[in-house]
Write a protein that holds these residues in place. Structure first.
Motif, PDB file in Angstrom:
ATOM      1  N   ARG A   8      15.237 -81.200 -23.042  1.00  0.00           N
ATOM      2  CA  ARG A   8      16.522 -79.862 -22.642  1.00  0.00           C
ATOM      3  C   ARG A   8      17.475 -81.522 -22.401  1.00  0.00           C
ATOM      4  N   ARG A   9      19.249 -81.285 -22.574  1.00  0.00           N
ATOM      5  CA  ARG A   9      19.907 -81.644 -22.347  1.00  0.00           C
ATOM      6  C   ARG A   9      20.867 -80.560 -21.877  1.00  0.00           C
ATOM      7  N   SER A  10      22.073 -80.686 -20.953  1.00  0.00           N
ATOM      8  CA  SER A  10      23.257 -79.907 -20.669  1.00  0.00           C
ATOM      9  C   SER A  10      24.104 -80.635 -21.467  1.00  0.00           C
ATOM     10  N   ASP A  11      25.081 -79.414 -21.959  1.00  0.00           N
ATOM     11  CA  ASP A  11      26.336 -79.745 -22.305  1.00  0.00           C
ATOM     12  C   ASP A  11      27.599 -79.042 -21.515  1.00  0.00           C
ATOM     13  N   GLY A  12      26.954 -78.271 -20.731  1.00  0.00           N
ATOM     14  CA  GLY A  12      27.519 -77.258 -19.446  1.00  0.00           C
ATOM     15  C   GLY A  12      27.970 -76.534 -20.125  1.00  0.00           C
ATOM     16  N   ALA A  13      27.355 -75.879 -20.711  1.00  0.00           N
ATOM     17  CA  ALA A  13      27.505 -74.811 -21.315  1.00  0.00           C
ATOM     18  C   ALA A  13      26.902 -73.437 -20.969  1.00  0.00           C
ATOM     19  N   GLY A  14      27.255 -73.472 -19.584  1.00  0.00           N
ATOM     20  CA  GLY A  14      26.404 -72.261 -18.590  1.00  0.00           C
ATOM     21  C   GLY A  14      24.807 -73.322 -18.507  1.00  0.00           C
ATOM     22  N   THR A  15      23.758 -72.158 -17.422  1.00  0.00           N
ATOM     23  CA  THR A  15      22.582 -71.877 -17.375  1.00  0.00           C
ATOM     24  C   THR A  15      20.888 -71.597 -17.626  1.00  0.00           C
ATOM     25  N   TRP A  16      22.198 -70.556 -18.580  1.00  0.00           N
ATOM     26  CA  TRP A  16      21.225 -69.551 -18.686  1.00  0.00           C
ATOM     27  C   TRP A  16      19.550 -70.211 -19.264  1.00  0.00           C
ATOM     28  N   TRP A  17      19.716 -71.149 -19.541  1.00  0.00           N
ATOM     29  CA  TRP A  17      18.713 -71.644 -20.296  1.00  0.00           C
ATOM     30  C   TRP A  17      17.894 -72.739 -19.497  1.00  0.00           C
ATOM     31  N   GLY A  41      11.572 -57.202 -35.354  1.00  0.00           N
ATOM     32  CA  GLY A  41      11.465 -58.379 -35.445  1.00  0.00           C
ATOM     33  C   GLY A  41      12.801 -59.045 -34.645  1.00  0.00           C
ATOM     34  N   ALA A  42      12.380 -60.097 -35.204  1.00  0.00           N
ATOM     35  CA  ALA A  42      14.213 -61.359 -34.346  1.00  0.00           C
ATOM     36  C   ALA A  42      14.541 -62.339 -35.467  1.00  0.00           C
ATOM     37  N   VAL A  43      15.421 -62.708 -35.290  1.00  0.00           N
ATOM     38  CA  VAL A  43      16.222 -63.665 -36.346  1.00  0.00           C
ATOM     39  C   VAL A  43      16.339 -65.013 -34.418  1.00  0.00           C
ATOM     40  N   VAL A  44      15.753 -66.033 -35.160  1.00  0.00           N
ATOM     41  CA  VAL A  44      15.863 -66.885 -34.296  1.00  0.00           C
ATOM     42  C   VAL A  44      16.293 -67.486 -34.271  1.00  0.00           C
ATOM     43  N   VAL A  45      18.157 -68.159 -33.574  1.00  0.00           N
ATOM     44  CA  VAL A  45      19.077 -69.049 -33.564  1.00  0.00           C
ATOM     45  C   VAL A  45      18.632 -70.013 -32.786  1.00  0.00           C
ATOM     46  N   GLN A  46      19.032 -71.503 -33.247  1.00  0.00           N
ATOM     47  CA  GLN A  46      19.254 -72.426 -32.472  1.00  0.00           C
ATOM     48  C   GLN A  46      19.809 -72.376 -31.134  1.00  0.00           C
ATOM     49  N   ALA A  47      19.472 -72.783 -29.834  1.00  0.00           N
ATOM     50  CA  ALA A  47      19.825 -72.367 -28.900  1.00  0.00           C
ATOM     51  C   ALA A  47      20.198 -74.254 -28.644  1.00  0.00           C
ATOM     52  N   VAL A  48      21.965 -74.585 -29.431  1.00  0.00           N
ATOM     53  CA  VAL A  48      21.920 -75.629 -28.668  1.00  0.00           C
ATOM     54  C   VAL A  48      22.908 -75.830 -27.580  1.00  0.00           C
ATOM     55  N   SER A  49      22.495 -74.980 -26.339  1.00  0.00           N
ATOM     56  CA  SER A  49      22.665 -75.924 -25.361  1.00  0.00           C
ATOM     57  C   SER A  49      22.118 -76.120 -24.736  1.00  0.00           C
ATOM     58  N   PRO A  50      20.315 -76.005 -24.738  1.00  0.00           N
ATOM     59  CA  PRO A  50      19.303 -76.310 -24.253  1.00  0.00           C
ATOM     60  C   PRO A  50      18.358 -77.920 -25.004  1.00  0.00           C
ATOM     61  N   TYR A  51      19.119 -77.343 -26.443  1.00  0.00           N
ATOM     62  CA  TYR A  51      19.047 -78.912 -27.591  1.00  0.00           C
ATOM     63  C   TYR A  51      19.505 -79.433 -28.303  1.00  0.00           C
ATOM     64  N   GLY A  52      20.619 -79.166 -28.315  1.00  0.00           N
ATOM     65  CA  GLY A  52      22.324 -80.008 -29.258  1.00  0.00           C
ATOM     66  C   GLY A  52      21.769 -78.836 -30.490  1.00  0.00           C
ATOM     67  N   TYR A  53      21.528 -80.083 -31.172  1.00  0.00           N
ATOM     68  CA  TYR A  53      21.065 -80.280 -32.613  1.00  0.00           C
ATOM     69  C   TYR A  53      19.927 -80.317 -33.062  1.00  0.00           C
ATOM     70  N   ASP A  54      19.052 -80.359 -32.433  1.00  0.00           N
ATOM     71  CA  ASP A  54      17.846 -81.107 -32.590  1.00  0.00           C
ATOM     72  C   ASP A  54      16.840 -79.105 -32.988  1.00  0.00           C
ATOM     73  N   CYS A  55      16.888 -78.894 -34.344  1.00  0.00           N
ATOM     74  CA  CYS A  55      15.901 -77.830 -33.719  1.00  0.00           C
ATOM     75  C   CYS A  55      14.094 -77.667 -34.421  1.00  0.00           C
ATOM     76  N   ARG A  56      13.842 -78.847 -34.373  1.00  0.00           N
ATOM     77  CA  ARG A  56      12.416 -78.691 -33.700  1.00  0.00           C
ATOM     78  C   ARG A  56      11.729 -77.637 -33.033  1.00  0.00           C
ATOM     79  N   MET A  57      12.404 -77.089 -32.436  1.00  0.00           N
ATOM     80  CA  MET A  57      11.463 -75.946 -30.802  1.00  0.00           C
ATOM     81  C   MET A  57      11.384 -74.903 -31.598  1.00  0.00           C
ATOM     82  N   ALA A  58      13.528 -73.995 -32.576  1.00  0.00           N
ATOM     83  CA  ALA A  58      13.283 -73.274 -33.391  1.00  0.00           C
ATOM     84  C   ALA A  58      12.287 -73.141 -33.916  1.00  0.00           C
TER      85      ALA A  58
END
Length: 73
Positions: A19-28, A48-65
Motif C-alpha cells: 500500500r501507499r498513501s496518497d493523502g486521500a483519507g484513511t478508509w483503506w 454481485g458487485a463490480v470491483v473498482v481499483q482502489a487508487v488511495s492504497p494502490y495508486g494505478y497498480d491494478c494487480r490486487m483488483a
C-alpha cells in the motif's frame, strides 16, 4: 438482481500488494478482501458487485483488483 456497482477491496497481504498513501483519507488502512465482500453481499442479499481499483492504497497498480476478480487473491 441487485448489484453493488462500486466496491473497493484492500488486501491484508501487504507484501504481495504493498500500500501507499496518497493523502486521500484513511478508509483503506483496514483490509477488506474478497471474503469480506462475499459475506457482506450474502448478508445484504446482494447478487454481485463490480470491483473498482482502489487508487488511495494502490495508486494505478491494478494487480490486487484484477487478482480478486479472477480468484487469484
Amino acid at each position: 438482481m441487485i448489484v453493488d456497482a462500486h466496491v473497493h477491496l484492500v488486501s491484508a497481504d501487504q507484501e504481495r500488494y504493498p500500500r501507499r498513501s496518497d493523502g486521500a483519507g484513511t478508509w483503506w488502512e483496514q483490509s477488506y478482501d474478497v471474503d469480506d465482500l462475499e459475506a457482506d453481499l450474502d448478508d445484504a442479499a446482494v447478487d454481485g458487485a463490480v470491483v473498482v481499483q482502489a487508487v488511495s492504497p494502490y495508486g494505478y497498480d491494478c494487480r490486487m483488483a484484477a487478482d480478486a476478480v479472477t480468484g487469484r487473491e
